[in-house]
Design an enzyme around this catalytic site. Structure first.
Site, PDB file in Angstrom:
ATOM      1  N   ARG A  59       8.206  16.816 -15.629  1.00 51.93           N
ATOM      2  CA  ARG A  59       9.008  16.937 -16.831  1.00 51.93           C
ATOM      3  C   ARG A  59       8.097  16.739 -18.034  1.00 51.93           C
ATOM      4  NH1 ARG A  59      12.625  18.986 -14.571  1.00 51.93           N
ATOM      5  NH2 ARG A  59      14.768  18.275 -14.357  1.00 51.93           N
ATOM      6  N   GLU A  74      11.971  22.960 -24.613  1.00 54.16           N
ATOM      7  CA  GLU A  74      11.931  24.312 -24.040  1.00 54.16           C
ATOM      8  C   GLU A  74      13.307  24.984 -24.152  1.00 54.16           C
ATOM      9  OE1 GLU A  74      10.467  22.825 -20.238  1.00 54.16           O
ATOM     10  OE2 GLU A  74      12.416  23.212 -19.354  1.00 54.16           O
ATOM     11  N   HIS A  88       9.087  27.138 -16.960  1.00 57.87           N
ATOM     12  CA  HIS A  88       9.893  26.210 -16.149  1.00 57.87           C
ATOM     13  C   HIS A  88      10.552  26.950 -14.977  1.00 57.87           C
ATOM     14  CE1 HIS A  88      12.504  22.318 -16.139  1.00 57.87           C
ATOM     15  NE2 HIS A  88      12.281  22.767 -14.912  1.00 57.87           N
TER      16      HIS A  88
HETATM   17  C1  8YV Z   1      15.630  23.450 -12.740  1.00 56.23           C
HETATM   18  C2  8YV Z   1      14.301  21.487 -12.305  1.00 56.23           C
HETATM   19  O1  8YV Z   1      16.748  22.747 -12.412  1.00 56.23           O
HETATM   20  O2  8YV Z   1      14.640  20.706 -10.131  1.00 56.23           O
HETATM   21  C3  8YV Z   1      14.513  20.426 -11.306  1.00 56.23           C
HETATM   22  O3  8YV Z   1      14.559  19.252 -11.703  1.00 56.23           O
HETATM   23  O4  8YV Z   1      13.989  21.227 -13.409  1.00 56.23           O
HETATM   24  C4  8YV Z   1      14.479  22.906 -11.964  1.00 56.23           C
HETATM   25  O5  8YV Z   1      14.592  23.170 -10.625  1.00 56.23           O
HETATM   26  C5  8YV Z   1      15.789  24.891 -12.486  1.00 56.23           C
HETATM   27  O6  8YV Z   1      14.875  25.521 -13.274  1.00 56.23           O
HETATM   28  C6  8YV Z   1      17.164  25.403 -12.776  1.00 56.23           C
HETATM   29  O7  8YV Z   1      17.413  25.396 -14.122  1.00 56.23           O
END
Ligand code: 8YV
Length: 318
Positions: A233, A262, A280
């Site tokens: 993150r 983002e 992402h």
């Molecule tokens: C997003 C993610 O959820 O798993 C996570 O924590 O950040 C990603 O898998 C994915 O891009 C769907 O928006």
């Protein structure tokens, strides 16, 4: 009566169809007057469906006082107001395990792509430069480098396991030495890890405790020849400090799949030539997104059927 579910972000069509069949979905993300939607339905919303990066903050949850569950499409639930959920008996689920391999794959691919200059080399061929100007500039060797992994959880482990085929120098930092890290070197201090690594992967689950754990001091410890890769993150990194270091050359290079704010990322990123920027999408394969969607929907169905949740993240909501 189908349960009323607030949908915080867009989802693939295969999930949308299945959700629409079973629930009365309220598309928060494409509703202009969000306030009016919440005023009209807030008291009857029983579940929230959200994505990892979108979460659900306490203001939103407060506007849904009848909410019983937040299901996250993603492993990271740092954007969900977990304290609010705990205090109000709201369950939270995520989608661990099913995305681990893809996230690790992208992290390793980012390292190879960055160090071997694959984007600019491809451009070199397609632009005709190869023919007109000769060979492309030289890249940096990947195999044999000292690989540091900050956070040896499920994803960090898979990154390290993959890179064990490239090097016998895997170093990691975590809250404690891990029994499954056979042959890898445990370094308790993150700054020392950065000092000793050529490449540092950030694979920590984000929380208030890990915010800006990658700070100016750590970035400088990684140094002019160092490379930083973030597939966790953005909040784990002090982004201003990272941009400063990349601009000044006090950090060699970085590959990032996650950013502050983002997708409206800081324009300073776009002027750098020592970075590889990804939108992402570390979990973004058809296979994994289908598995994530199914797991998220199975959690939702289990909740409404009164069955145990498949992947709850809270010890026990009220
Ligand atoms: C997003 C993610 O959820 O798993 C996570 O924590 O950040 C990603 O898998 C994915 O891009 C769907 O928006």
């Amino acid at each position: 009566m189908k349960p009323i579910v607030l949908q915080i972000g867009e989802l693939p069509e295969w999930d949308q169809q299945a959700l629409d069949e079973n629930y009365q979905m309220l598309p928060y993300y494409r509703t202009d007057n969000k306030q009016a939607l919440l005023e009209q339905y807030g008291g009857s919303i029983r579940a929230l469906v959200t994505r990892g990066e979108l979460g659900a903050d306490s203001a939103l949850l407060s506007a849904c006082p009848a909410a019983e569950i937040v299901t996250v499409y993603g492993v990271g639930y740092d954007a969900v107001a977990v304290d609010h959920c705990l205090q109000n008996g709201i369950q939270v689920t995520n989608t661990p395990d099913v995305l681990t391999g893809d996230v690790a794959d992208l992290g390793v691919a980012m390292l190879l792509c960055l160090q071997r200059d694959m984007l600019s080399a491809a451009q070199w061929v397609s632009s005709g430069n190869w023919k007109s100007q000769g060979n492309h500039k030289l890249g940096t060797r990947v195999y044999g480098q000292r690989i540091g992994v900050l956070g040896l959880g499920r994803i960090g482990f898979e990154v390290a396991r993959r890179l064990s085929g490239f090097t016998d120098q895997i170093l990691y930092t975590d809250t404690e030495a891990k029994p499954y890290a056979d042959g890898w070197t445990y370094i308790p201090d993150a700054i020392e890890l950065a000092t000793k690594a050529d490449v540092l992967f950030v694979t920590l689950a984000a929380s208030a405790d890990t915010r800006h754990i990658v700070n100016q001091q750590l970035i400088e410890a990684l140094g002019k020849q160092g490379t930083l890769i973030n597939i966790s993150r953005a909040s784990n990194i002090d982004e201003d400090a990272l941009l400063n270091a990349l601009e000044s050359g006090s950090l060699g290079a970085a590959a990032l799949d996650v950013f502050d704010n983002e997708p409206d990322i800081d324009p300073r990123w776009l002027a750098l030539d020592n970075v590889l920027l990804q939108p992402h999408h570390a979990s973004g394969t058809v296979q994994t997104r289908q598995a994530m969607g199914k797991l998220m929907r199975d959690n939702l169905a289990a909740h409404f059927a009164g069955h145990p949740l498949l992947t709850p993240v809270l010890p026990e909501a009220r």
